[in-house]
Design a protein around this motif. Structure first.
Motif: not given
Length: 514
Positions: A245-246, A249, A327-328, A330-332, A334-335, A390
């Protein structure tokens, strides 16, 4: 576990934390603006470490014990970076008498030198150090950066952390009054110099010299502190999925891909494909320069056939990289793969936490449990608790997480429970991360009988009925304080921990199904 569950489901000098992060004097090479201030937060200089929302519970609640989780302090880079000899990893710490951290470091260094040289402590030193006997007690004070090793600044960070937490908790736990025994302190560290030395410096500042000598250090072979619950093939499956996933991104931001490739070739002495495509590794390497006030690195453009603009790292490249990694992070949230990976990695530690809590309930000991670990230690634990943000997924150097365990004396006095032993219904806990109360963010605490109070002043807490409608508006002088029943974490671990895996135990959750 169920036998503990009820039937029903000088402080003025140390200012409280706020959102303003002052610039370090050694950061003169960097222009102070909003973007660079956010970067410096990851450095966490000793003078910025202050009391936050720790220990705000008073009245009928008595503090029974604390579990402290530390990320090691400031360290050298994990890979060979360019111009490392020009970076002073002691910062201004050893060049100025104006910092409190300088005084703290020097007194600590003197204490350890005296301790080992005088022979006063030699009879208990092997027992005290345990598996860390032979490890250097302090990092070299030369200021030289060593790969992955704690710096004098890292020591000072934990000396300051120990100082402020002793102010908050010391008297309540009996530090220095002769009441603490060896059984009241449990200390675990991973087998790295940087975590061992971080634990040692924290304990020196937190405990009295008499209590300090009662400690016996214990090691953990895993950064997850998983103890007997480590091997888990399924965890690696979820880690690989999250890594994919990372990577997706990252590849979806071609400008960032180019930035990382360009800067990595300058920063790393021997860049390889891993370095040139890993923004997290590059961020870590750049902190070596940023946190120690060093000039950003350059290379000889003629030797690599590059233009002058491509031979030095520029600050706008650093801020651009950090903006992407923020930013990355902040996506955590959702995972689901990250959540499941952390749940499996944190299970052994969660069992240990609950075990210690039950001992506090039944035996009133230990009073201090310390885990000295890494950024991933804190990430695994907070994500497993459902506290994903974060600040928790990318904890800065010398981050601290404190679980405070309280007993409600008034509730016990009015309870109809049998008097032959304490039960968990009288006990509560808080989670405070780097001075911020995050108790109400724990997923199994929300709606499970949290006791909500508000702080009128440090010694006047008014309890609020959490089920009642409350139109009171909180102010800075009346900040919310949350308590979570210990029954909730026991139930979560025993009944609900593996629900997302459609399993009821660690073994089944770790089995890889086709």
């Amino acid at each position: 576990m169920y036998k503990y569950i009820g039937n029903e489901d000088s402080i003025s000098a140390l200012k409280h934390t706020n959102n303003d992060t002052p610039m370090r004097s050694f950061s003169k090479n960097l222009k102070p603006d909003i973007k660079t201030r956010r970067i410096f937060k990851m450095c966490n200089p000793p003078e910025d470490i202050a009391i936050g929302n720790e220990g705000l519970v008073h009245g009928n609640y008595t503090l029974e014990g604390i579990l402290v989780f530390l990320r090691h302090g400031d360290r050298g880079p994990l890979a060979h970076v360019r111009n490392i000899s020009s970076v002073n990893c002691a910062g201004d710490l050893l060049n100025s008498d104006s910092f409190d951290s300088d005084v703290n470091f020097r007194s600590y260094e003197y204490f350890l030198q005296n301790l080992t040289a005088s022979g006063k402590f030699s009879n208990v030193l092997p027992q005290f150090l345990g598996p860390f006997h032979g490890f250097p007690l302090v990092p070299p004070s030369s200021g030289e950066c060593q790969l992955g090793q704690l710096t004098p600044v890292g020591v000072s960070q934990h000396l300051k952390t120990g100082q402020i937490l002793r102010i908050v908790y010391g008297d309540k736990l009996g530090v220095g009054n002769g009441s603490i025994s060896a059984g009241d302190i449990a200390v675990y560290s991973t087998r790295y110099r940087r975590t061992f030395q971080s634990a040692l410096s924290f304990l020196f500042a937190f405990l009295s010299s008499e209590d300090f000598q009662k400690v016996t250090l214990q090691d953990s072979q895993s950064i997850a502190f998983c103890f007997n619950d480590c091997a888990c093939p399924s965890a690696e499956k979820y880690r690989h999925r999250f890594s994919t996933e990372s990577s997706e991104h990252f590849r979806s931001h071609p400008a960032v891909v180019k930035l990382v490739s360009t800067v990595a070739e300058i920063v790393f002495e021997m860049p390889d494909p891993t370095h040139t495509s890993d923004p997290i590794a590059l961020r870590d390497a750049l902190l070596t320069y940023v946190c120690h006030g060093a000039q950003l690195p350059c290379i000889d453009g003629f030797s690599v056939n590059k233009s002058p603009q491509e031979t030095c790292v520029h600050m706008e490249q650093v801020t651009g990289l950090f903006a992407y990694t923020e930013w990355e992070a902040r996506q955590y949230v959702k995972s689901s793969n990250l959540k499941r990976y952390c749940l499996l990695r944190a299970y052994g530690l969660m069992r240990d936490i609950v075990s210690h809590m039950l001992r506090i309930i039944s035996e009133r000991k230990p009073k201090l449990i310390l885990y000295s670990g890494h950024d991933r230690t804190l990430q695994y634990l907070t994500t497993a608790l459902g506290v994903v943000s974060e600040i928790t997924t990318v904890p800065h150097y010398a981050s601290r997480l404190v679980l405070e365990v309280y007993k409600n004396r008034a509730q016990q006095a009015t309870s109809n429970q049998p008097k032959d032993g304490p039960v968990a219904r009288d006990f509560f806990f808080r989670l405070v991360f780097n001075g911020r109360d995050l108790t109400n963010h724990i997923h199994f605490c929300r709606g499970s009988g949290i006791v909500l109070m508000h702080q009128l002043n440090k010694y006047n807490i008014t309890e609020i009925n959490h089920n009642a409608t409350n139109s009171h508006s909180w102010t800075k002088k009346q900040s919310p304080v949350y308590l979570c029943p210990i029954e909730s974490i026991i139930r979560f671990l025993h009944d609900d921990y593996f629900l997302s895996f459609n399993a009821t135990n660690f073994k089944d959750a770790c089995a890889i199904h086709s």
